[in-house]
Every structure is written in C-alpha cells, then in structure tokens.
Design a protein around this motif. Sequence first.
Motif, PDB file in Angstrom:
ATOM      1  N   PHE A 159     145.979 -14.110  45.615  1.00  0.00           N
ATOM      2  CA  PHE A 159     146.658 -13.417  46.736  1.00  0.00           C
ATOM      3  C   PHE A 159     145.968 -13.514  48.151  1.00  0.00           C
ATOM      4  N   ALA A 160     144.785 -13.929  48.010  1.00  0.00           N
ATOM      5  CA  ALA A 160     144.059 -14.238  49.032  1.00  0.00           C
ATOM      6  C   ALA A 160     143.743 -15.826  49.437  1.00  0.00           C
ATOM      7  N   ASP A 161     144.506 -16.657  48.602  1.00  0.00           N
ATOM      8  CA  ASP A 161     144.643 -18.100  48.419  1.00  0.00           C
ATOM      9  C   ASP A 161     143.054 -18.646  48.660  1.00  0.00           C
ATOM     10  N   LEU A 162     142.075 -18.149  48.067  1.00  0.00           N
ATOM     11  CA  LEU A 162     140.941 -18.868  47.881  1.00  0.00           C
ATOM     12  C   LEU A 162     140.869 -19.868  47.030  1.00  0.00           C
ATOM     13  N   SER A 163     139.809 -20.811  47.231  1.00  0.00           N
ATOM     14  CA  SER A 163     139.755 -21.977  46.304  1.00  0.00           C
ATOM     15  C   SER A 163     139.098 -21.372  45.039  1.00  0.00           C
ATOM     16  N   VAL A 164     138.812 -22.164  43.901  1.00  0.00           N
ATOM     17  CA  VAL A 164     137.851 -21.737  42.853  1.00  0.00           C
ATOM     18  C   VAL A 164     136.320 -21.551  43.383  1.00  0.00           C
ATOM     19  N   ALA A 165     136.203 -22.387  44.137  1.00  0.00           N
ATOM     20  CA  ALA A 165     134.798 -22.446  44.689  1.00  0.00           C
ATOM     21  C   ALA A 165     134.157 -21.121  45.669  1.00  0.00           C
ATOM     22  N   GLU A 166     135.321 -20.931  46.508  1.00  0.00           N
ATOM     23  CA  GLU A 166     135.567 -19.702  47.340  1.00  0.00           C
ATOM     24  C   GLU A 166     135.541 -18.433  46.622  1.00  0.00           C
ATOM     25  N   THR A 167     136.138 -18.632  45.518  1.00  0.00           N
ATOM     26  CA  THR A 167     136.177 -17.431  44.348  1.00  0.00           C
ATOM     27  C   THR A 167     135.025 -16.934  43.790  1.00  0.00           C
ATOM     28  N   ALA A 168     134.392 -18.115  43.561  1.00  0.00           N
ATOM     29  CA  ALA A 168     132.833 -17.949  42.766  1.00  0.00           C
ATOM     30  C   ALA A 168     131.860 -17.668  43.682  1.00  0.00           C
ATOM     31  N   ALA A 169     132.003 -17.719  45.051  1.00  0.00           N
ATOM     32  CA  ALA A 169     131.183 -17.317  46.003  1.00  0.00           C
ATOM     33  C   ALA A 169     131.496 -15.790  46.427  1.00  0.00           C
ATOM     34  N   VAL A 170     132.690 -15.413  46.257  1.00  0.00           N
ATOM     35  CA  VAL A 170     133.007 -13.922  46.427  1.00  0.00           C
ATOM     36  C   VAL A 170     132.576 -13.224  45.129  1.00  0.00           C
ATOM     37  N   MET A 171     132.665 -13.781  43.966  1.00  0.00           N
ATOM     38  CA  MET A 171     132.289 -13.083  42.805  1.00  0.00           C
ATOM     39  C   MET A 171     130.767 -13.154  42.353  1.00  0.00           C
ATOM     40  N   GLY A 172     130.359 -14.048  43.122  1.00  0.00           N
ATOM     41  CA  GLY A 172     128.650 -14.519  42.798  1.00  0.00           C
ATOM     42  C   GLY A 172     128.562 -14.880  41.553  1.00  0.00           C
ATOM     43  N   CYS A 173     129.388 -15.990  40.891  1.00  0.00           N
ATOM     44  CA  CYS A 173     129.383 -16.578  39.645  1.00  0.00           C
ATOM     45  C   CYS A 173     129.420 -18.065  39.952  1.00  0.00           C
ATOM     46  N   SER A 174     129.693 -18.851  38.943  1.00  0.00           N
ATOM     47  CA  SER A 174     129.835 -20.235  38.701  1.00  0.00           C
ATOM     48  C   SER A 174     131.396 -20.525  38.934  1.00  0.00           C
ATOM     49  N   GLU A 175     131.652 -21.637  39.261  1.00  0.00           N
ATOM     50  CA  GLU A 175     133.016 -22.017  39.245  1.00  0.00           C
ATOM     51  C   GLU A 175     133.739 -22.092  37.964  1.00  0.00           C
ATOM     52  N   GLY A 176     132.813 -22.482  36.930  1.00  0.00           N
ATOM     53  CA  GLY A 176     133.569 -22.494  35.578  1.00  0.00           C
ATOM     54  C   GLY A 176     133.642 -20.902  35.020  1.00  0.00           C
ATOM     55  N   THR A 177     133.005 -20.048  35.461  1.00  0.00           N
ATOM     56  CA  THR A 177     133.127 -18.483  35.155  1.00  0.00           C
ATOM     57  C   THR A 177     134.509 -18.184  35.832  1.00  0.00           C
ATOM     58  N   VAL A 178     134.651 -18.527  37.069  1.00  0.00           N
ATOM     59  CA  VAL A 178     136.007 -18.198  37.614  1.00  0.00           C
ATOM     60  C   VAL A 178     137.195 -18.839  36.899  1.00  0.00           C
ATOM     61  N   LYS A 179     137.063 -20.116  36.492  1.00  0.00           N
ATOM     62  CA  LYS A 179     138.204 -20.545  35.697  1.00  0.00           C
ATOM     63  C   LYS A 179     138.529 -20.012  34.258  1.00  0.00           C
ATOM     64  N   SER A 180     137.458 -19.609  33.580  1.00  0.00           N
ATOM     65  CA  SER A 180     137.350 -18.845  32.414  1.00  0.00           C
ATOM     66  C   SER A 180     138.120 -17.670  32.851  1.00  0.00           C
ATOM     67  N   THR A 181     137.453 -16.993  33.717  1.00  0.00           N
ATOM     68  CA  THR A 181     138.194 -15.494  34.006  1.00  0.00           C
ATOM     69  C   THR A 181     139.653 -15.487  34.244  1.00  0.00           C
ATOM     70  N   LEU A 182     140.132 -16.552  35.038  1.00  0.00           N
ATOM     71  CA  LEU A 182     141.499 -16.540  35.521  1.00  0.00           C
ATOM     72  C   LEU A 182     142.360 -17.221  34.097  1.00  0.00           C
ATOM     73  N   SER A 183     141.730 -17.858  33.538  1.00  0.00           N
ATOM     74  CA  SER A 183     142.393 -18.356  32.122  1.00  0.00           C
ATOM     75  C   SER A 183     142.787 -16.982  31.372  1.00  0.00           C
ATOM     76  N   ASP A 184     141.536 -16.101  31.251  1.00  0.00           N
ATOM     77  CA  ASP A 184     141.712 -15.051  30.453  1.00  0.00           C
ATOM     78  C   ASP A 184     142.636 -14.004  30.928  1.00  0.00           C
ATOM     79  N   ALA A 185     142.447 -13.958  32.168  1.00  0.00           N
ATOM     80  CA  ALA A 185     143.403 -13.041  32.812  1.00  0.00           C
ATOM     81  C   ALA A 185     144.776 -13.311  32.786  1.00  0.00           C
ATOM     82  N   ARG A 186     145.271 -14.606  32.907  1.00  0.00           N
ATOM     83  CA  ARG A 186     146.601 -15.286  32.756  1.00  0.00           C
ATOM     84  C   ARG A 186     147.210 -15.099  31.394  1.00  0.00           C
ATOM     85  N   ALA A 187     146.281 -15.162  30.176  1.00  0.00           N
ATOM     86  CA  ALA A 187     146.612 -14.871  29.028  1.00  0.00           C
ATOM     87  C   ALA A 187     146.856 -13.456  28.585  1.00  0.00           C
ATOM     88  N   ARG A 188     146.167 -12.597  29.357  1.00  0.00           N
ATOM     89  CA  ARG A 188     146.294 -11.152  29.261  1.00  0.00           C
ATOM     90  C   ARG A 188     147.611 -10.786  29.860  1.00  0.00           C
TER      91      ARG A 188
END
Length: 174
Positions: free
Chosen positions: A136-165
């Motif tokens: 919705f904010a159209d951020l990249s994975v890297a920018e999302t990781a910076a906002v969330m305070g985590c690694s890019e891999g964690t963002v990818k995993s979190t997005l994958s889990d969210a899509r599955a749910r």
Amino acid sequence: MPTMTGEPVVGVQGPPPGDGPGFVAWVRPHLVAMSRLAGRLAVGADRDDVVQEALARAWTKRSQYDATRGTPSAWLLAITADQARKAVRRMRPAGGSLFDVDVPGPRPDLDARMDVDQAIMSLSSRQRLAVDCYYFADLSVAETAAVMGCSEGTVKSTLSDARARLRTLLEVTE
C-alpha cells in the motif's frame, strides 16, 4: 532518489536540513507515502493528524537521521508507523477493543474490498505492517525492512506468510 514517476528529486538526499524551508523540501516527496501508510495503519484516526505528529517528531529528531541505516523515506515511514500505533492506542476504549464498540447508523454491504480489508486486519501486527508498507505504501523490500527494523529476509518471509494466510482467509468455497 527517484520520485514515483522515476525522475530524480533534487536537493533531498542526505540528512534533513536544519532550517524549516529545507526540511519541508526534504520531506515533501514522502508526504503521499506517509499519508497512505497512516491511513492504512490508523484506521479510524485522522491520518492528517498522524502525519502531522510524525512530521513534528521527525523535525525534533532530525539530527538522529543516519543515511547509512536507510533512506529518508524509510526513516519517515518508520516514524509515521510509530505515530499511527500511538494514535490507535489512544482511540482504544479502556478495557476493550475497537471491535466492541457498536457504531450507530447503517452498516455498509460486505463487498470484496471489505473482505480484503477484514482479512488484512486479521493478520498479525507484524504481517499487517509488512503488507501495508510493501503493497500500500509501495516501499521496496529494503525500505520495508528499514521501517520494520528487521532484515530483508524477514520481510520476505513475513510477506510470504501473510500472503498464505490471506489466500486461506479469502478462499471462496461454493
């Protein structure tokens, strides 16, 4: 740093300027994304108030911005997300949740958009933040990781889990 149209924005690189007009020019390219994220995260709150609080916070903390840790956009959106969480906490009635409040008036029909919004609201707060930042904010994975305070891999995993749910929640069975 490019704009949404891909054109570079002149004069907004690096740390925020110490003067008011310079700071305004520095944050201006990010206001739409800040407003979009505030609207997604602080449902029921005035998103302009959330953005205003985020800008005030960014102004007072501008000396703490570190370009080596992320883009101005990611830094400003992280502050916006924090202010949105605070706005939601302020709206919550003591001892209950927002969903316990009976809102008078007609209830809107449940259409596909409301189904998606309801499904997103049922995600964990971390998954919701990742979805809101990335989709919705159209951020990249890297920018999302910076906002969330985590690694890019964690963002990818979190997005994958969210899509599955979301796939499970939005599955149409006939």
